[in-house]
Scaffold this active site. Structure first.
Site: not given
Ligand code: NAP
Length: 309
Positions: A13, A35-36, A91, A169
């Protein structure tokens, strides 16, 4: 003068929405990222592997936006608020209601802004649906939020871990829309949650709400939908029916003009964050998350087949 903002969690996102939206927001500049993963960087922007390191090296950063999964939210949000930074939360705003209450108190104590965002509320036709409903007598609301988890969340294991919410989610997006458009609050009366036998979070859920002035309000969430997603709210009133579809981007009343528009959800969120900071206010509405917490406390558990990617 532009406010320097740090973005944490350079994942799906962050790349799809946060980075381009920050670039388009007057008054905000992406000053650094954390970011890690060493490869999770944005061209031309200082990158750190933790927010702790970022805040030590770049004390002039004034605001922090967290785009990590909910299980990681509290640690970084509390760190930033204690350091006197304004904070914007993806969120859901946390893994529990209590930790978000604690963040609200921290923001207040440190005199900074806390903004718990609900991006679906910013979809193009949500305001139109709310305005249309204002003077009508509601008789039924049927929420259908169904998508293919393998397409929309490929390989995201955190959604299946405790605190990741599973089908809630995306489902919490529907509840953020519901709580924005209904003229009066409702509360959960019953729920059925389907947990894959090998996972900690549900893959499907059926919710029934009470206290809607006699109207039937239900929600049906499913992560095994094939093909096009269905993100729809069907509304029935004594004065006619309407449908809010495409996740809130399109509103079609039976006897009126359709409303639709371009996706500007995250641009609206960042503009609002800048406004809140300028006015010294916070915005934390926990209603959508309260319904999810209620579903986990009240919901009947049904064991579903194992889920594997
Ligand atoms: P994601 O790509 O899986 O995670 C985002 C980043 O967070 C990862 O690239 C990772 O980066 C870091 N991360 C992952 N697990 C972690 C942990 N346990 N502790 C610390 N850092 C961690 O997820 P995303 O889809 O972007 O979603 C992130 C948030 O945005 C969620 O709350 C989701 O509900 C919300 N969201 C997502 C979407 C969508 O379409 N995907 C839409 C709206 C809102 P590093 O490994 O580099 O730290």
């Amino acid at each position: 003068m532009s406010l320097s903002l740090a973005l944490v969690g350079i994942g799906k996102i962050a790349r799809d929405q946060h980075i381009p939206s920050i670039a388009d927001t007057p008054g905000l500049t992406l000053g650094a990222t954390a970011s890690r993963n060493v490869n999770a960087v944005v061209d031309g922007v200082d990158a750190f592997q933790s927010l702790d390191a970022l805040l030590q090296e770049r004390p002039e950063i004034e605001a922090v936006s967290l785009a990590t999964p909910p299980q990681a939210r509290y640690h970084d949000a509390a760190l930033a608020l204690r350091a006197g930074k304004h904070v914007m939360l993806e969120k859901p705003p946390g893994a529990t209601l209590s930790e978000v209450h604690a963040l609200e108190a921290l923001a207040k104590a440190n005199g900074v802004t806390l903004f718990a965002t609900w991006h679906s509320r910013e979809a193009a036709a949500v305001d139109a649906a709310r305005d249309w409903l204002k003077d009508k007598t509601l008789t039924a609301v049927r929420i259908t939020w169904k998508e293919d988890v393998r397409y929309w969340h490929p390989g995201q294991d955190w959604i299946w871990e405790a605190g990741g919410l599973g089908v809630f989610d995306p489902g919490i997006n529907a509840l953020s829309v519901m709580t924005a458009i209904l003229p009066a609050p409702v509360h959960l009366a019953s729920a059925e949650l389907h947990f894959p036998e090998n996972r900690d979070t549900p893959i499907a859920a059926e919710l029934v709400f009470a206290d809607a002035g006699g109207a039937d309000v239900t929600a049906s969430f499913d992560w095994l939908e094939q093909g096009e997603p269905r993100w729809t709210v069907e509304i029935e009133t004594s004065e006619g029916n309407a449908t809010l579809s495409e996740g809130g981007a399109r509103f079609v009343p039976e006897n009126g003009e359709p409303v639709a528009g371009e996706d500007a959800e995250y641009r609206r969120l960042y503009a609002r964050f800048a406004e809140l900071i300028a006015s010294g206010a916070s915005e934390v509405d926990l209603a959508p998350m309260r319904h999810v917490a209620d579903a986990f406390t009240l919901g009947r558990r049904v064991v579903a087949p194992a889920f594997d990617w």
